[in-house]
Write a protein that holds these residues in place. Structure first.
Motif, PDB file in Angstrom:
ATOM      1  N   ILE A   1      18.436  -2.405  49.277  1.00 40.83           N
ATOM      2  CA  ILE A   1      17.760  -3.466  50.044  1.00 40.83           C
ATOM      3  C   ILE A   1      17.814  -3.149  51.538  1.00 40.83           C
ATOM      4  CG2 ILE A   1      19.742  -5.027  50.315  1.00 40.83           C
ATOM      5  CD1 ILE A   1      17.839  -7.352  49.844  1.00 40.83           C
ATOM      6  N   ALA A   2      18.869  -2.434  51.981  1.00 39.66           N
ATOM      7  CA  ALA A   2      18.935  -2.036  53.389  1.00 39.66           C
ATOM      8  C   ALA A   2      17.873  -0.996  53.709  1.00 39.66           C
ATOM      9  CB  ALA A   2      20.325  -1.494  53.711  1.00 39.66           C
ATOM     10  N   VAL A   3      17.694  -0.031  52.808  1.00 38.85           N
ATOM     11  CA  VAL A   3      16.675   1.010  53.009  1.00 38.85           C
ATOM     12  C   VAL A   3      15.283   0.407  53.024  1.00 38.85           C
ATOM     13  CG1 VAL A   3      15.588   3.017  51.938  1.00 38.85           C
ATOM     14  CG2 VAL A   3      18.066   2.872  52.065  1.00 38.85           C
ATOM     15  N   ARG A   4      15.054  -0.573  52.178  1.00 40.93           N
ATOM     16  CA  ARG A   4      13.730  -1.164  52.026  1.00 40.93           C
ATOM     17  C   ARG A   4      13.489  -2.359  52.955  1.00 40.93           C
ATOM     18  NH1 ARG A   4      12.009   3.001  49.623  1.00 40.93           N
ATOM     19  NH2 ARG A   4      11.372   3.000  47.445  1.00 40.93           N
ATOM     20  N   ALA A   5      14.444  -2.681  53.810  1.00 38.93           N
ATOM     21  CA  ALA A   5      14.342  -3.899  54.622  1.00 38.93           C
ATOM     22  C   ALA A   5      13.341  -3.750  55.763  1.00 38.93           C
ATOM     23  CB  ALA A   5      15.701  -4.267  55.193  1.00 38.93           C
ATOM     24  N   PRO A   6      12.578  -4.804  56.055  1.00 38.20           N
ATOM     25  CA  PRO A   6      11.754  -4.810  57.273  1.00 38.20           C
ATOM     26  C   PRO A   6      12.638  -4.780  58.509  1.00 38.20           C
ATOM     27  CG  PRO A   6      11.021  -6.488  55.723  1.00 38.20           C
ATOM     28  CD  PRO A   6      12.334  -5.990  55.216  1.00 38.20           C
ATOM     29  N   ALA A   7      12.025  -4.531  59.656  1.00 35.64           N
ATOM     30  CA  ALA A   7      12.782  -4.305  60.885  1.00 35.64           C
ATOM     31  C   ALA A   7      13.633  -5.496  61.295  1.00 35.64           C
ATOM     32  CB  ALA A   7      11.826  -3.943  62.023  1.00 35.64           C
ATOM     33  N   ASP A   8      13.197  -6.735  60.985  1.00 36.98           N
ATOM     34  CA  ASP A   8      13.925  -7.893  61.496  1.00 36.98           C
ATOM     35  C   ASP A   8      15.257  -8.136  60.807  1.00 36.98           C
ATOM     36  OD1 ASP A   8      12.740  -8.603  59.133  1.00 36.98           O
ATOM     37  OD2 ASP A   8      11.933 -10.521  59.840  1.00 36.98           O
ATOM     38  N   THR A   9      15.530  -7.469  59.689  1.00 37.21           N
ATOM     39  CA  THR A   9      16.825  -7.632  59.019  1.00 37.21           C
ATOM     40  C   THR A   9      17.513  -6.295  58.739  1.00 37.21           C
ATOM     41  OG1 THR A   9      15.671  -7.716  56.882  1.00 37.21           O
ATOM     42  CG2 THR A   9      16.252  -9.825  57.913  1.00 37.21           C
ATOM     43  N   ARG A  10      16.893  -5.193  59.125  1.00 34.12           N
ATOM     44  CA  ARG A  10      17.440  -3.887  58.741  1.00 34.12           C
ATOM     45  C   ARG A  10      18.827  -3.657  59.337  1.00 34.12           C
ATOM     46  NH1 ARG A  10      13.371  -0.255  60.299  1.00 34.12           N
ATOM     47  NH2 ARG A  10      12.282  -1.008  58.446  1.00 34.12           N
ATOM     48  N   ALA A  11      19.033  -4.008  60.595  1.00 28.61           N
ATOM     49  CA  ALA A  11      20.325  -3.756  61.238  1.00 28.61           C
ATOM     50  C   ALA A  11      21.447  -4.495  60.522  1.00 28.61           C
ATOM     51  CB  ALA A  11      20.269  -4.165  62.714  1.00 28.61           C
ATOM     52  N   GLN A  12      21.205  -5.779  60.185  1.00 23.72           N
ATOM     53  CA  GLN A  12      22.243  -6.548  59.502  1.00 23.72           C
ATOM     54  C   GLN A  12      22.536  -5.992  58.109  1.00 23.72           C
ATOM     55  OE1 GLN A  12      19.510  -8.043  60.865  1.00 23.72           O
ATOM     56  NE2 GLN A  12      20.432  -9.020  62.661  1.00 23.72           N
ATOM     57  N   LEU A  13      21.494  -5.565  57.412  1.00 26.03           N
ATOM     58  CA  LEU A  13      21.693  -5.074  56.048  1.00 26.03           C
ATOM     59  C   LEU A  13      22.345  -3.701  56.033  1.00 26.03           C
ATOM     60  CD1 LEU A  13      18.421  -6.380  54.391  1.00 26.03           C
ATOM     61  CD2 LEU A  13      20.740  -7.248  54.112  1.00 26.03           C
ATOM     62  N   LEU A  14      22.032  -2.852  56.986  1.00 27.26           N
ATOM     63  CA  LEU A  14      22.727  -1.574  57.089  1.00 27.26           C
ATOM     64  C   LEU A  14      24.201  -1.793  57.412  1.00 27.26           C
ATOM     65  CD1 LEU A  14      20.105   0.611  58.987  1.00 27.26           C
ATOM     66  CD2 LEU A  14      20.879   0.925  56.628  1.00 27.26           C
ATOM     67  N   ALA A  15      24.489  -2.750  58.294  1.00 30.21           N
ATOM     68  CA  ALA A  15      25.883  -3.070  58.613  1.00 30.21           C
ATOM     69  C   ALA A  15      26.595  -3.638  57.386  1.00 30.21           C
ATOM     70  CB  ALA A  15      25.948  -4.071  59.775  1.00 30.21           C
ATOM     71  N   ALA A  16      25.891  -4.472  56.618  1.00 30.68           N
ATOM     72  CA  ALA A  16      26.483  -5.017  55.398  1.00 30.68           C
ATOM     73  C   ALA A  16      26.790  -3.918  54.398  1.00 30.68           C
ATOM     74  CB  ALA A  16      25.539  -6.050  54.780  1.00 30.68           C
ATOM     75  N   ALA A  17      25.880  -2.954  54.272  1.00 31.23           N
ATOM     76  CA  ALA A  17      26.098  -1.844  53.341  1.00 31.23           C
ATOM     77  C   ALA A  17      27.308  -1.017  53.761  1.00 31.23           C
ATOM     78  CB  ALA A  17      24.847  -0.965  53.269  1.00 31.23           C
ATOM     79  N   ARG A  18      27.442  -0.745  55.044  1.00 27.66           N
ATOM     80  CA  ARG A  18      28.593   0.027  55.511  1.00 27.66           C
ATOM     81  C   ARG A  18      29.895  -0.720  55.257  1.00 27.66           C
ATOM     82  NH1 ARG A  18      27.102   3.123  61.194  1.00 27.66           N
ATOM     83  NH2 ARG A  18      25.659   4.636  60.258  1.00 27.66           N
ATOM     84  N   ALA A  19      29.893  -2.023  55.478  1.00 28.28           N
ATOM     85  CA  ALA A  19      31.110  -2.801  55.247  1.00 28.28           C
ATOM     86  C   ALA A  19      31.437  -2.870  53.756  1.00 28.28           C
ATOM     87  CB  ALA A  19      30.954  -4.205  55.824  1.00 28.28           C
ATOM     88  N   PHE A  20      30.425  -3.138  52.935  1.00 27.94           N
ATOM     89  CA  PHE A  20      30.699  -3.308  51.514  1.00 27.94           C
ATOM     90  C   PHE A  20      31.054  -1.976  50.860  1.00 27.94           C
ATOM     91  CE2 PHE A  20      30.145  -4.445  47.100  1.00 27.94           C
ATOM     92  CZ  PHE A  20      30.670  -5.732  47.087  1.00 27.94           C
ATOM     93  N   GLU A  21      30.610  -0.868  51.464  1.00 27.78           N
ATOM     94  CA  GLU A  21      31.009   0.447  50.955  1.00 27.78           C
ATOM     95  C   GLU A  21      32.523   0.555  50.911  1.00 27.78           C
ATOM     96  OE1 GLU A  21      32.463   4.563  51.798  1.00 27.78           O
ATOM     97  OE2 GLU A  21      32.296   2.937  53.257  1.00 27.78           O
TER      98      GLU A  21
END
Length: 576
Positions: free
Chosen positions: A343-363
């Motif tokens: 979902i981070a890879v496929r996210a539009p620009a307005d949420t991509r930063a938060q979702l990439l940060a979420a992915a790094r944390a949940f990793e």
């Protein structure tokens, strides 16, 4: 308090940096706060001392070895305090330095042959410990495990000094970028070290992959340089990756092995993930088969349907984390990171930063000493694969609605993961899961704002009789929520959702009762918002009110096309 150990070969070069102005003139009043004997020349405070003199006394024993001197004889360990901690005095930093070098094996108390070292302070909140690793008896220092011993000592220092106590490590964390990697990124104007970017890209290549060949193909298609380590049989036993723009001084690509990026990104661990539960025919395939046979199709594009299916898989995983054994719960966490990565890879620009940060944390939250060797997370991995293969979505219309539905489920999963880790003493993983939940909440608020506001408007506009009937159901099933002023928008949106479900022939009370039974409501920011997305999924309603084609009817439980027909029973997923 964080120590960060690295090794080097140039004593004078490091001294020049420590006593220099810094890259942005950030070094202030550099001076020695402690040394191996308390008498090291200090170019910062003694006008008669200079860097060359300090280099010579530090390198004395190294030079005595002549041609046998080790190439990387410089041991460097910055120790940083938390930004919220009080400012330590020079005497306190000196004590920190003495304890760290003793714990690491540089110079233990009472050892006359310990290595030579200094601690330089040029910033209020950190010091740099520098040592040469040849002892007085001309043997090398015993530094195996020095990083972990230094970390352990810093945890004790935090307690003794009354500082912020960081979570103890368990040796499952991914390796952090070195100081050299961080400085290189800064020098080249990159936003972060290449190591972090490669870790993200390799993890994303694994998400939803069905085979090793597909994994390597994804790495190549992402533009990475891939070096497979092949044995005599022709089979790969390892791999490394490089960014095409990351080169060393000789102009060669800088490769990172999978295990050096993260413990679970080694080729053997990836193979276990790919082969333990192959992505063959499963529940998701059956759903697609039903649609091909002409059965009812869930609303929206194939991309939207994939996200709706992922939300269902995430809800099941959340329940498994709470109710299953440790191995099964760990498997769900390993599968969930693939959903978040996609979902981070496929996210539009307005949420991509938060979702990439979420992915790094949940990793970090997805990895602990609890192994999931035989547990099944196929539903999550299949959902990730479906999301990848069915294209991009936007954050508007039905796409935005199903994305909000999925993010709502992921928030609750992250909270369940934090609770699971905390109950087992996994402090770092619990903190990472909470950090992921915070980022997911932020992304959810962005995506859900439009569809929730639209549904709330529909709820306010319901005919009085319909609105009162749905409000009574909410009051009965969600006691107390109807009195919470923070839930006003959610109550209106839920009333509209229940009215829409009723018009489609469902029993609103039965739907809400089942949705309420799916755990985690006590940790939700908005109980009614969670109920909106669960009810819409249970009743196969469009996730966006703009996609609704049948308006609510005032008659209780009566379908518009079949007057007098009985309400539908709620759709129950297997295992509910």
């Amino acid at each position: 308090m964080v120590p960060d150990i690295s090794r080097g070969s140039k004593t004078y070069g490091l001294l020049a940096y420590l006593y220099g102005p810094g890259k942005h003139d950030e070094h202030f009043d550099p001076h020695i706060v402690a040394s191996w004997d308390g008498f090291a020349p200090d170019p910062g405070r003694d006008p008669s001392a200079n860097l060359k003199q300090l280099e010579q006394v530090l390198d004395l024993r190294v030079n005595q070895l002549g041609s046998r001197r080790p190439k990387k004889h410089v041991w460097h360990c910055p120790v940083s305090a938390d930004p919220g901690d009080r400012i330590l005095t020079d005497e306190e930093w000196a004590e920190v330095a003495r304890r760290v070098v003793a714990a690491a094996g540089i110079a233990e108390p009472g050892d006359p042959d310990g290595c030579r070292w200094i601690a330089v302070r040029h910033d209020p909140r950190h010091i740099h410990i520098m040592a040469t690793t040849v002892r007085g008896d001309l043997r090398g220092a015993r530094l195996h495990g020095d990083a972990q011993r230094a970390q352990d000592e810093c945890r004790r220092i935090e307690k003794d000094f009354g500082l912020k106590q960081l979570n103890p490590g368990d040796k499952t964390a991914a390796k952090r970028p070195t100081s050299a990697e961080a400085h290189k990124a800064e020098r080249l104007g990159r936003p972060e070290p290449v190591r972090l970017q490669l870790r993200d890209q390799v993890r994303q290549a694994v998400a939803g992959a069905a085979s090793e060949a597909e994994f390597f193909a994804r790495l190549t298609s992402a533009g990475l340089l891939v070096n497979r380590k092949v044995g005599p049989s022709g089979a790969a036993f390892g791999y490394s990756v490089a960014h095409p723009d990351d080169r060393n001084a000789a102009g060669e690509p800088v490769y990172y092995g999978g295990s050096s990026l993260a413990p679970d990104l080694s080729l053997p661990r990836i193979r276990k993930r790919l082969t333990a539960v192959p992505l063959g025919y499963g529940a998701g395939d059956a759903d697609l088969g039903d649609q091909a046979a002409g059965k009812k199709r869930t609303p929206g594009s194939r991309a939207a349907q994939a996200r709706r299916g992922a939300a269902a898989a995430v809800d099941d995983a959340t329940r498994a984390i709470d109710e299953s054994d440790d191995e099964a719960a760990s498997a769900q966490l390993a599968g969930a990171i693939e959903i978040i990565d996609v979902i981070a890879v496929r996210a539009p620009a307005d949420t991509r930063a938060q979702l990439l940060a979420a992915a790094r944390a949940f990793e970090r939250a997805s990895r602990s000493h609890v192994r999931a060797e035989r547990a099944d997370n196929r539903a999550l991995r299949y959902a990730a694969r479906q999301m990848l293969s069915n294209g991009y979505t936007t954050n508007r219309g039905e796409d935005g609605g199903v994305t909000a539905m999925l993010l709502s489920a992921l928030v609750l999963l992250a909270i369940a993961a934090a609770r699971w880790h905390s109950s087992r003493g996994h402090a770092q993983q619990a903190a990472a899961a909470n950090a992921a939940a915070l980022q997911l909440r932020t992304a959810y608020a962005t995506v859900a704002a439009r569809p929730m506001a639209a549904m709330a408007g529909q709820g306010k506009a319901l005919p009085p009789a319909v609105r009162e009937r749905q409000t009574a159901v909410i009051r009965e099933q969600l006691a107390g929520v109807d009195e919470d002023t923070r839930e006003e928008e959610g109550r209106n949106a839920l009333a509209a959702t229940l009215a829409e479900a009723e018009a489609a022939g469902h029993d609103p009370a039965a739907l809400l009762e089942e949705a309420r039974s799916w755990r985690e409501l006590g940790t939700a920011d908005s109980v009614t918002a969670v109920m909106v997305w669960r009810v819409r999924r249970l009743a196969d309603l469009p996730a966006s009110p703009a996609s609704r084609t049948t308006p609510p009817r005032p008659g209780p439980g009566v379908r518009a096309d079949r007057p007098g027909s009985a309400p539908k029973a709620p759709h129950r997923r297997p295992g509910r």
